[in-house]
Design an enzyme around this catalytic site. Structure first.
Site, mmCIF file in Angstrom:
data_model
loop_
_atom_site.group_PDB
_atom_site.id
_atom_site.type_symbol
_atom_site.label_atom_id
_atom_site.label_comp_id
_atom_site.label_asym_id
_atom_site.label_seq_id
_atom_site.Cartn_x
_atom_site.Cartn_y
_atom_site.Cartn_z
ATOM 1 N N ALA A 174 -90.178 27.774 7.397
ATOM 2 C CA ALA A 174 -90.744 28.449 6.212
ATOM 3 C C ALA A 174 -89.595 29.127 5.455
ATOM 4 O O ALA A 174 -89.615 30.317 5.165
ATOM 5 C CB ALA A 174 -91.826 29.449 6.596
ATOM 6 N N LEU A 175 -88.603 28.310 5.163
ATOM 7 C CA LEU A 175 -87.316 28.823 4.684
ATOM 8 C C LEU A 175 -87.406 29.412 3.283
ATOM 9 O O LEU A 175 -88.222 28.999 2.466
ATOM 10 C CB LEU A 175 -86.275 27.698 4.711
ATOM 11 N N GLY A 211 -83.258 33.901 1.815
ATOM 12 C CA GLY A 211 -82.608 34.673 2.875
ATOM 13 C C GLY A 211 -81.974 33.738 3.903
ATOM 14 O O GLY A 211 -80.795 33.879 4.264
ATOM 15 N N HIS A 212 -82.764 32.764 4.363
ATOM 16 C CA HIS A 212 -82.227 31.781 5.310
ATOM 17 C C HIS A 212 -81.072 31.006 4.676
ATOM 18 O O HIS A 212 -80.059 30.735 5.328
ATOM 19 C CB HIS A 212 -83.312 30.777 5.716
ATOM 20 N N GLN A 231 -92.272 34.553 21.519
ATOM 21 C CA GLN A 231 -91.914 35.827 20.898
ATOM 22 C C GLN A 231 -93.024 36.421 20.043
ATOM 23 O O GLN A 231 -92.858 37.492 19.468
ATOM 24 C CB GLN A 231 -90.618 35.698 20.097
ATOM 25 N N GLY A 289 -79.373 37.420 10.262
ATOM 26 C CA GLY A 289 -79.591 38.303 9.120
ATOM 27 C C GLY A 289 -79.702 39.765 9.538
ATOM 28 O O GLY A 289 -80.311 40.086 10.561
ATOM 29 N N GLU A 290 -79.140 40.632 8.704
ATOM 30 C CA GLU A 290 -79.292 42.078 8.932
ATOM 31 C C GLU A 290 -80.731 42.524 8.684
ATOM 32 O O GLU A 290 -81.119 43.619 9.074
ATOM 33 C CB GLU A 290 -78.339 42.844 8.002
ATOM 34 N N VAL A 344 -81.224 39.540 1.867
ATOM 35 C CA VAL A 344 -81.518 39.069 0.512
ATOM 36 C C VAL A 344 -82.874 39.643 0.101
ATOM 37 O O VAL A 344 -83.843 39.573 0.867
ATOM 38 C CB VAL A 344 -81.559 37.531 0.452
ATOM 39 N N SER A 384 -89.101 37.420 3.187
ATOM 40 C CA SER A 384 -89.629 37.170 4.524
ATOM 41 C C SER A 384 -90.694 36.086 4.421
ATOM 42 O O SER A 384 -91.428 36.020 3.424
ATOM 43 C CB SER A 384 -90.264 38.445 5.090
HETATM 44 P P1 PAJ Z 1 -86.580 33.795 11.200
HETATM 45 O O1 PAJ Z 1 -87.514 34.918 10.947
HETATM 46 O O2 PAJ Z 1 -86.919 32.432 10.659
HETATM 47 O O3 PAJ Z 1 -85.163 34.211 10.660
HETATM 48 C C1 PAJ Z 1 -84.043 33.364 10.830
HETATM 49 C C2 PAJ Z 1 -82.801 34.139 10.395
HETATM 50 O O4 PAJ Z 1 -82.894 34.447 9.002
HETATM 51 C C3 PAJ Z 1 -82.674 35.493 11.134
HETATM 52 O O5 PAJ Z 1 -81.318 35.701 11.499
HETATM 53 C C4 PAJ Z 1 -83.132 36.483 10.076
HETATM 54 O O6 PAJ Z 1 -82.571 37.781 10.236
HETATM 55 C C5 PAJ Z 1 -82.627 35.814 8.804
HETATM 56 N N1 PAJ Z 1 -83.355 36.324 7.629
HETATM 57 C C6 PAJ Z 1 -84.691 36.386 7.450
HETATM 58 N N2 PAJ Z 1 -84.979 36.976 6.272
HETATM 59 C C7 PAJ Z 1 -83.798 37.295 5.687
HETATM 60 C C8 PAJ Z 1 -83.416 37.922 4.464
HETATM 61 N N3 PAJ Z 1 -84.316 38.351 3.601
HETATM 62 N N4 PAJ Z 1 -82.094 38.082 4.201
HETATM 63 C C9 PAJ Z 1 -81.157 37.641 5.097
HETATM 64 N N5 PAJ Z 1 -81.450 37.035 6.260
HETATM 65 C C10 PAJ Z 1 -82.752 36.860 6.557
HETATM 66 O O7 PAJ Z 1 -85.397 35.589 13.267
HETATM 67 C C11 PAJ Z 1 -85.957 34.567 13.651
HETATM 68 O O8 PAJ Z 1 -86.381 33.582 12.790
HETATM 69 C C12 PAJ Z 1 -86.205 34.261 15.125
HETATM 70 O O9 PAJ Z 1 -86.399 35.458 15.831
HETATM 71 C C13 PAJ Z 1 -85.064 33.433 15.773
HETATM 72 C C14 PAJ Z 1 -83.728 34.180 15.757
HETATM 73 C C15 PAJ Z 1 -84.907 32.066 15.060
HETATM 74 C C16 PAJ Z 1 -85.432 33.162 17.262
HETATM 75 O O10 PAJ Z 1 -86.650 32.506 17.369
#
Ligand code: PAJ
Length: 284
Positions: free
Chosen positions: A33-34, A37-38, A62, A148-149, A177, A186
């Site tokens: 669901a990119l 941020g991703h 999780q 991501g932070e 982001v 998110s």
């Molecule tokens: P997910 O929520 O898909 O996030 C994947 C990565 O993208 C994480 O490192 C998260 O911190 C980063 N991310 C999400 N939203 C962001 C934003 N607005 N700005 C910058 N980075 C952002 O986090 C997970 O997945 C899971 O817990 C995972 C690490 C994949 C383990 O299952």
């Protein structure tokens, strides 16, 4: 070209070939669901490595809430299209059976910080995150992995695990982001009803502007948020709230903390808190 791998053995063979050729790899683990941020993690990885691998796996262990797991958006075709446009080289798409041959009998536990904040509200959550991240890091065999932070506590715990187990992969933090109105991007934002989406930016504002965590929580409750916690930890203010059943987390640096330069990609585009233009100290 973006090459998908559903077969773990095929990926491991591919990575062995890359290693023999001396090609460095950056790894971005995600649950799909990119959004931008991703993609900022992908962009950062591309700038620092010969190749970039992204994994997409909605990790069931999780999720403490079955409904949240079932409702988690799954849109692999859209994700693949975004990753092609972003120039990711490889995408790992493991199944649950592939990643959990042990049926989750083996786990990584952190017994202190993982029990606070998010961990206090979601028992077992971080054990499950650390476990799946360790599995994915072992499969990726990357020089660097990008987190991501936005998920500050997750980032700290993953770094701690990498140190504790002498993992060879460097954990690289990437700034949050945000939408122009301040809401952190998110995958869960899509689930906000229109009225709640309009309210949501007040979350980041309260974290950033209140003098104390209590004041932030008070302001948020007054605006109709259910507050799970707002707490200051090590120069950072972290919070979690619920709006109409959708849970949001965010964090901001406290005054004097490292903020990083802001980057605007255009009038409608997302805003980067630090990077991709900012200074990138790998050890920061
Ligand atoms: P997910 O929520 O898909 O996030 C994947 C990565 O993208 C994480 O490192 C998260 O911190 C980063 N991310 C999400 N939203 C962001 C934003 N607005 N700005 C910058 N980075 C952002 O986090 C997970 O997945 C899971 O817990 C995972 C690490 C994949 C383990 O299952």
């Amino acid at each position: 070209m973006t090459k998908p791998f559903t077969d773990l053995q095929a990926w491991r063979e591919e990575r062995r070939t890359q290693c023999r050729a001396g090609r460095s790899l950056g790894f971005v683990p995600t649950m799909g669901a990119l959004h931008e941020g991703h993609l900022s993690l992908v962009q950062r990885s591309r700038s620092e490595n010969d190749g970039t691998l992204v994994s997409i796996f909605v990790n069931p262990t999780q999720f403490d809430d079955r409904v949240d797991y079932e409702k988690y958006p799954r849109r692999v075709d859209d994700d693949m299209q975004m990753l092609r446009a972003a120039g990711a080289d490889y995408v790992l798409l493991p199944t649950q059976a592939d990643l959990y041959p042990d049926a989750f009998r083996y786990r990584v536990s952190e017994v202190d910080h993982s029990r606070t904040l998010e961990g206090a509200h979601r028992p077992g959550h971080f054990d499950a995150v650390l476990t799946v991240v360790l599995k994915l890091l072992q499969l990726a065999r990357a020089e660097r992995a990008y987190f991501g932070e936005k998920d500050w506590q997750q980032l700290q715990l993953v770094r701690g695990m990498a140190d504790a187990f002498f993992l060879p992969t460097l954990i690289v933090p990437v700034g949050t982001v945000r939408e122009l109105d301040g809401l952190a991007l998110s995958s869960r934002n899509r689930r906000l009803a229109a009225a709640d989406r309009a309210k949501a930016p007040a979350f980041h504002r309260a974290l950033a502007e209140a003098a104390t965590p209590d004041e932030a929580a008070h302001v948020l409750r007054g605006s109709g948020f259910v507050v799970d916690y707002v707490q200051d930890v090590d120069g950072r203010r972290l919070g979690a709230v619920r709006l109409g059943g959708v849970r949001l987390i965010d964090n901001v640096p406290l005054n004097g903390g490292p903020k990083g330069p802001h980057y605007e990609s255009g009038p409608k585009g997302p805003r980067y808190e630090s990077g991709p233009e900012g200074p990138h100290d790998e050890d920061s």
